[in-house]
Design an enzyme around this catalytic site. Structure first.
Site, PDB file in Angstrom:
ATOM      1  N   HIS A 290       0.830  -1.193   0.000  1.00 17.21           N
ATOM      2  CA  HIS A 290       0.000   0.000   0.000  1.00 17.21           C
ATOM      3  C   HIS A 290       0.868   1.248   0.000  1.00 17.21           C
ATOM      4  CE1 HIS A 290       0.740  -0.805   4.302  1.00 17.21           C
ATOM      5  NE2 HIS A 290       0.827   0.506   4.399  1.00 17.21           N
TER       6      HIS A 290
ATOM      7  N   GLU B  33      -2.605   4.223   3.258  1.00 14.16           N
ATOM      8  CA  GLU B  33      -2.578   4.443   4.699  1.00 14.16           C
ATOM      9  C   GLU B  33      -2.454   5.941   4.977  1.00 14.16           C
ATOM     10  OE1 GLU B  33       0.077   3.093   8.596  1.00 14.16           O
ATOM     11  OE2 GLU B  33       0.662   2.435   6.587  1.00 14.16           O
TER      12      GLU B  33
END
Length: 122
Positions: free
Chosen positions: A75, A117
């Protein structure tokens, strides 16, 4: 010899939708584009206007299925100066997919399911 971060790439199914998402969700703007002469791919590089690091979005004309993101353990991560304001914004967008407020992080997902994130100040 010195290496520096330049960009991360993700492949997207709808380039316009993804550019709009990253602009609205993270304030990223288009820094440059590239298109194959035969139309087989388009690249859009997005930046934050502060760092030199870019997010490269790649659209492939011949891709005919959703991308396999596996367990989504890979991510992107960004830092934000006001996590409460950012969380409220992303909740209003309907893109929050995981929260761990005790750790000071949460995740959003883009139109193709990639996670980003969001980290508060340490």
């Amino acid at each position: 010899m010195k290496f520096t971060f330049y960009h991360n790439n993700i492949n997207v199914s709808d380039l316009d939708k993804s550019v709009t998402f990253y602009k609205e969700a993270l304030g990223l703007t288009v820094s440059r584009t590239k298109e194959a002469s035969d139309g087989s791919f388009k690249l859009v590089f997005l930046g934050d206007g502060v760092t030199e690091h870019l997010l490269e979005l790649t659209w492939l004309r011949d891709m005919d299925r959703p991308y396999n993101l596996g367990d989504n353990e890979f991510h992107l991560a960004v830092k934000v100066d006001n996590i409460d304001e950012a969380l409220a914004h992303h909740k209003a967008m309907g893109c929050v997919c995981f929260e761990n407020i005790d750790m000071g992080v949460y995740f959003i997902n883009d139109p193709d399911g990639y996670w980003t994130e969001i980290c508060g100040n340490d």
